[in-house]
Design an enzyme around this catalytic site. Sequence first.
Site, PDB file in Angstrom:
ATOM      1  N   LYS A  47       0.824  -1.217   0.000  1.00 42.40           N
ATOM      2  CA  LYS A  47       0.000   0.000   0.000  1.00 42.40           C
ATOM      3  C   LYS A  47       0.856   1.264   0.000  1.00 42.40           C
ATOM      4  CE  LYS A  47      -4.262  -1.447   2.336  1.00 42.40           C
ATOM      5  NZ  LYS A  47      -5.165  -1.175   3.447  1.00 42.40           N
ATOM      6  N   ASP A  83     -10.263   3.204   1.807  1.00 40.90           N
ATOM      7  CA  ASP A  83     -10.473   2.840   3.214  1.00 40.90           C
ATOM      8  C   ASP A  83     -11.135   4.001   3.981  1.00 40.90           C
ATOM      9  OD1 ASP A  83      -9.487   0.250   3.157  1.00 40.90           O
ATOM     10  OD2 ASP A  83      -7.442   0.839   3.676  1.00 40.90           O
ATOM     11  N   GLY A 109      -0.623   2.649  12.083  1.00 40.77           N
ATOM     12  CA  GLY A 109      -0.222   2.163  10.763  1.00 40.77           C
ATOM     13  C   GLY A 109      -1.077   2.789   9.667  1.00 40.77           C
TER      14      GLY A 109
END
Length: 265
Positions: A47, A83, A109
């Site tokens: 990512k 997200d 994170g």
Amino acid sequence: MHAAAFAWAGLRGEYRAQRVEPAALPAQIAALRRPGVLGANLSLPHKEAALPLLDALSDAARRIGAVNTVIHRGGQLSGDNTDAPGLLRALEDAGVGAQEGAVVVLGAGGAARAAVYAALTGLGREVYVVNRTPQRAQALAAAWVRPQGAALVRAVDVEGVPWEQVGLVINASSAGLGAPEESPLPDFDFGRLPAGAGVYDMVYQPHETRLLRDVRSAGRRGENGLGMLAHQARLAFAAWTGLEVPPQVFLGALHEKLDLKRTAP
Ligand SMILES: NC(=O)c1ccc[n+]([C@@H]2O[C@H](COP(=O)([O-])OP(=O)(O)OC[C@H]3O[C@@H](n4cnc5c(N)ncnc54)[C@H](OP(=O)(O)O)[C@@H]3O)[C@@H](O)[C@H]2O)c1
């Protein structure tokens, strides 16, 4: 989920899971430029590593520093992060987070950075970040300062949170993932939260974590991460195909795959 969405839309698309070693990422990203490829989702650790390999980034992907969705158009690859909007839609559906007040993000994170972005840009709330490794929370908070230098996000320890002013807690740590008895806030009294406050646990497997059990037994509202998982997929599918497939198609596929009926308490 994507197979169900292709079937719902009557398209002959295919979504494949592929394990990619870090060294192979540039070649795999380049392969997405082939005709007929709509794009890809990325998971850890890709990512973040994919950012410099793409031609364009959405504001969300740039600010979060993570791409979960790559979109291919005519040989050009753009990176987005679904997200954050997926989390916002899941909160709205669950009626968690509507209560005024600060947002506490647990973890530091990529998922935590998406939660901070969502809380600041989507909810317009004050944000506190609590993480097992405080230095990582501090680094996350340091990325969010006003031009004049005022902090938008504060890195604190558990006792540094003004709990009576909190409207929403988001577990964006991996605590509880595949470990029903692990909690990011073990032995915490969720009765310290205002009565209308809620907790969103991004973990969806198991669907009832110790965190959610503790929250509910204190009479507060808690929701697991299934809704976010479904919405981030729905938004990625819309970016690839231009089609708005109902969230129920994604949720239905998840419930079937994770066999939630059988594991429900
Ligand atoms: N529902 C959804 O759609 C969705 C989407 C994205 C992510 N997620 C979930 O979000 C979680 C985090 O993902 P990520 O990509 O951000 O992972 P990550 O980058 O590896 O970060 C993990 C974070 O969790 C913390 N942590 C790990 N184990 C812990 C424990 N036992 N107690 C307290 N803190 C702990 C780590 O703390 P340290 O800094 O101290 O190591 C770190 O801050 C995962 O469970 C993932 O499945 C869900």
